[in-house]
Each structure stands twice: as C-alpha cells, then as structure tokens.
Design an enzyme around this catalytic site. Structure first.
Site, mmCIF file in Angstrom:
data_model
loop_
_atom_site.group_PDB
_atom_site.id
_atom_site.type_symbol
_atom_site.label_atom_id
_atom_site.label_comp_id
_atom_site.label_asym_id
_atom_site.label_seq_id
_atom_site.Cartn_x
_atom_site.Cartn_y
_atom_site.Cartn_z
ATOM 1 C CG ASP A 48 -2.195 -0.818 0.963
ATOM 2 O OD1 ASP A 48 -2.821 -0.637 -0.088
ATOM 3 O OD2 ASP A 48 -2.546 -1.642 1.818
ATOM 4 C CD GLU A 97 -3.756 1.661 -2.987
ATOM 5 O OE1 GLU A 97 -3.622 0.966 -1.958
ATOM 6 O OE2 GLU A 97 -4.304 1.240 -4.022
ATOM 7 C CG HIS A 124 -6.115 0.873 1.492
ATOM 8 N ND1 HIS A 124 -6.109 0.494 0.167
ATOM 9 C CD2 HIS A 124 -7.362 1.368 1.730
ATOM 10 C CE1 HIS A 124 -7.302 0.740 -0.367
ATOM 11 N NE2 HIS A 124 -8.077 1.279 0.556
ATOM 12 C CE1 TYR A 179 -3.702 -4.521 6.117
ATOM 13 C CE2 TYR A 179 -2.792 -2.762 4.775
ATOM 14 C CZ TYR A 179 -3.540 -3.911 4.889
ATOM 15 O OH TYR A 179 -4.127 -4.441 3.776
ATOM 16 C CD GLU A 233 -4.425 -0.868 -6.775
ATOM 17 O OE1 GLU A 233 -5.009 -1.356 -5.814
ATOM 18 O OE2 GLU A 233 -4.146 0.345 -6.869
ATOM 19 C CD GLU A 261 -5.997 -1.957 -2.710
ATOM 20 O OE1 GLU A 261 -5.958 -1.242 -3.715
ATOM 21 O OE2 GLU A 261 -5.312 -1.719 -1.695
ATOM 22 C CG HIS A 297 -7.750 1.344 -6.349
ATOM 23 N ND1 HIS A 297 -6.968 1.391 -5.217
ATOM 24 C CD2 HIS A 297 -8.761 2.233 -6.129
ATOM 25 C CE1 HIS A 297 -7.484 2.272 -4.356
ATOM 26 N NE2 HIS A 297 -8.570 2.785 -4.892
#
Lengths: 116, 323
Positions: B71, B102, B105, B109, B163, B197, B200
C-alpha cells in the site's frame, strides 16, 4: 443460443415474447444503492418482460463483499424468480460451459426451477 | 522577471465536459466508498486476538506489514507514477483519489497493530518486512516497472498486478480467520480495502485496455507477452513468500489456490484470458463466503450455496421501478 443486448437498444426497450433468462451486472455503491442498472429497471417495468422471465444470472466480483451480484438477488426477489447463477467478472471457461448447460436444460424444461 | 516559458500550466479541470464517462463513474464510486479505519470497531477483536497462538499472532502481524509495504508503494510511487500517463484531466483526478486511499489502507494496518499488538511485536514485524527477501523482491519487481521513463502501458500492467494479485497472499489470512469467527472486525476492515483495490484494479485495467486497442496487433501481442512474463515472475516470488509464511500453519496449498484465482482475475482486468485452469483455482468455499458474506445464494446451475432466501434487507429503493 439467441441473445439480445440491452445496451444496443438505445432508444427503445425490447419486449420479450417468449421465456428468457436475464443476465445483469451490479453497479452498487458500498451500501448497495443503485445496484440494478437503470436500463434493466426500465426493461423490467414492461409487464411482458417480467411474465416471461425464467430466472436471472448475476455478474459481479466477490471483492465487493455483500453486494456481490446484488442486482440479480434484487431482481429475483422483486420478480419472484430464482437466481440461476452468479459469475465473477467476464466468467471463466468453466462458468461459460456451466451456464450453457444450465440454459439448455432450462430451455428443454422451463418449469424446472419455477412453480409454473 | 522570472522565466516561466518552460512551465506548462494545466488547464482547469471541467467535470462538465468529459472525454471518458468512466472517469466520473469511478470518481463517484470511489468517493461514495470513502472510509477511515476509525469507522471499524477494531477493539472488539482484542479478546479474539488473545486466543491466537503466538505463532499465529506473529504470522498475522507479518502478513499485515507485507500488505502495508504494498500500500505504501502504491500510495507514494505507483498511483503518482500513473498520473503523467493519464489521457484525461479527470483520470489524473481519479488517480489522486486512488493514491490517497492507498495511504488510508497503509495507515489502517497501523490502527490494527496499535489496537491488538505490543510495540515490540510491531517493531519486530516491520524489521522482518525490511529483511524478507521475497517481500523485497516483489516490491523491487514492481518498482522497476514504475521507474520514470518506463513504458506507460507496462506501468499499468504492473499496477493491476499489484492491486489485483500481489495483495492476495496477505488478504487470505484475515479471510481465513473470519471464516473461523476470529478477528471478524479486522476482517471487516480488510474487506473495505479489498473493495477499494477491486475498483482500482478494474479502472487501471480499463485504461490499459482502451490504450491497447488503439495499437497494431503486433504491438498488442508484445504487451500481452510482457504481462504474462511479469505475472510468471511475480507468481514465482509469491509462491516462495506464501511457503515461508504459511507452511507453519499448514495453509500453503489453500493460499496458492487463492493466488491462482486472483491471478486469473487480474488478467481479466487487463482483458486477457485466464492462466490457471479450474482444477487449481477453485477456492475453498469458506474463503469465498468470507470474501462476500451475506451474499449467500442457492445457484441453480451449480447447485452450490445454502439457500436462496436473502437474509439481509437490500436497498431496492429506486424511483424508476414501477411495480
């Protein structure tokens, strides 16, 4: 197998005078809004297109989670017909042969999935 | 007076004059789907996390640092690298949205980590990601293609593979946990990433196909050959990465099937035929159900699925229906 593409009918809506199966994409947003394409809604607003509908096949992508092939489920519920199959993206060779075999079976015995 | 002759001033973007309707369609989809990790109650997974074995925790954190790296690449290098190749100003705008998501994303995490893990565990996993040869190899293979001056269509191919293919050795694990009713809130967050994703990969693949169809047949074949050879290279790395991560938990073979299935979907995004035959790409139904929960259906043609009663109310409101 004969087929009609709705998007090729720009200015008029075709009328189905014999039993048929509808194949539809899903355009839902994250909440499931707008899942059934407008063109398909306009097509199904015509009574004969609903009465000859045997079932619906949904195209989609499992990556869209709960809205995967949602349009097919909405149409099935509204028109009281089964979802016959759900295919990801443009389908694999395996998907194509399964759908073809299913459609042939349905053509030879149109009452196999519905209470007609 | 400053010399501004060499500076090219972009034209103000007019969203009321579209060259490609797809740009607006995808812009709308992406903006409607916007989310932040704070939306997901990750702390509800604390108890579930505590039930995992140490080795399972380590695996999960490592998998997520691997995903964070991909990402990060797409945020800082991948999506920006596609911008100079854009054929419409609207495509550039869509790419800025992709780049930012991104970053969301990659950031999410860390939200998972700070909710579930200790600082020591997190630091160790990030060190692991910097030293893991397979992870570094896949990052390098993609970054080589993104390099300035490289071929715009090759960049799009690499981007679609990132992706739509490279993420999935990682995405498998939260789907697996979710299928066993573990870390289900984390899985909800991962599903939001998977959904993004998918858009994308679809959009970049769509732009690739529009550019490819304008080229002569020989040139088209050249790009197709390039795509398949890059996929083989990445697949080789993914296999080794998967074995290293999943051998210990005994899931390697199941993950590989998932890789084949996603490689086929990535190729479809580029308009190419599937590579892996059904025998090796039929994903474990529990994983498929975890990907698209609440979409269960009895499919007549396949005879699969549990029921054809919809469990959840669906949004059918639309002024156009008249029956």
């Amino acid at each position: 197998m004969p087929s009609i593409r709705l998007i090729e009918h720009e200015n008029h809506i075709p009328e189905m005078n014999a039993p048929y199966v509808l194949i539809t994409p899903t355009y839902a947003d994250g909440e499931g809004r707008g899942a059934v394409p407008k063109k398909v809604i306009h097509f199904l607003n015509i009574p004969i297109n609903r009465s000859n509908l045997l079932g619906v096949i949904g195209m989609g992508n499992r990556n869209f989670g709960a809205t995967f092939a949602l349009a097919a489920r909405i149409i099935a519920q509204k028109c009281n017909v089964p979802v016959l199959d759900r295919i990801e993206l443009a389908g694999t060779q395996e998907d194509i042969s399964r759908v073809r075999a299913g459609l042939i079976k349905l053509r030879d015995n149109p009452c196999s999935t519905t209470a007609c | 007076m400053k010399d501004t002759a060499h500076i090219q001033i972009p034209r103000a973007i007019n969203w009321n004059r579209l060259e490609d309707e797809k740009d607006l369609e995808v812009w709308n989809r992406l903006t409607v789907n916007f989310w932040l990790p704070e939306k997901v109650p990750l702390s509800n997974d604390i108890q579930s996390w505590a039930m995992l074995k140490d080795s399972e925790k380590e695996l999960t954190i490592r998998v997520f640092t691997g995903l964070t790296l991909l990402d990060t690449i797409q945020n800082t290098v991948g999506a920006p690298a596609l911008m100079p190749d854009a054929t419409t100003p609207h495509e550039e705008a869509v790419l800025t949205n992709i780049a930012f998501m991104e970053a969301v994303h990659a950031r999410s995490y860390s939200s998972i980590f700070s909710t579930l893990c200790s600082t020591k565990e997190i630091d160790e996993a990030f060190r692991w990601s910097e030293e893991n040869p397979h992870l570094q190899a896949k990052a390098k293979a993609i970054l080589d293609t993104y390099a300035p001056g490289n071929d715009p269509l090759k960049r799009k191919i690499a981007s679609v593979f990132l992706e739509s293919f490279l993420f999935y050795s990682g995405f498998y694990l939260p789907m697996y946990w979710s299928s066993r009713a573990k870390l289900t809130n984390t899985a909800d967050l991962i599903r939001l990433i998977i959904r993004d994703e998918a858009v994308h990969g679809y959009y970049i693949g769509y732009k690739f196909q529009r550019a490819l169809e304008k080229l002569p047949a020989a040139k088209q074949q050249e790009y197709k050959d390039y795509a398949f050879s890059l996929l083989f290279e990445l697949y080789d790395i993914e296999n080794q990465y998967t074995e290293e991560l999943y051998d210990g938990i005994g899931l390697t073979e199941d993950v590989k099937v998932f890789l084949h299935y996603n490689a086929n979907k990535a190729l479809q995004n580029l308009g190419f035929e599937a590579l892996f035959p059904p025998e090796v790409s039929n994903v474990n139904p529990a994983i498929l159900a975890a990907l698209s929960p609440d979409s269960e259906n009895h499919d007549f043609f396949s005879g699969s699925g549990s029921s054809y009663v919809i469990g959840k109310a669906v949004a059918t409101e639309d002024e156009d229906w008249n029956f």
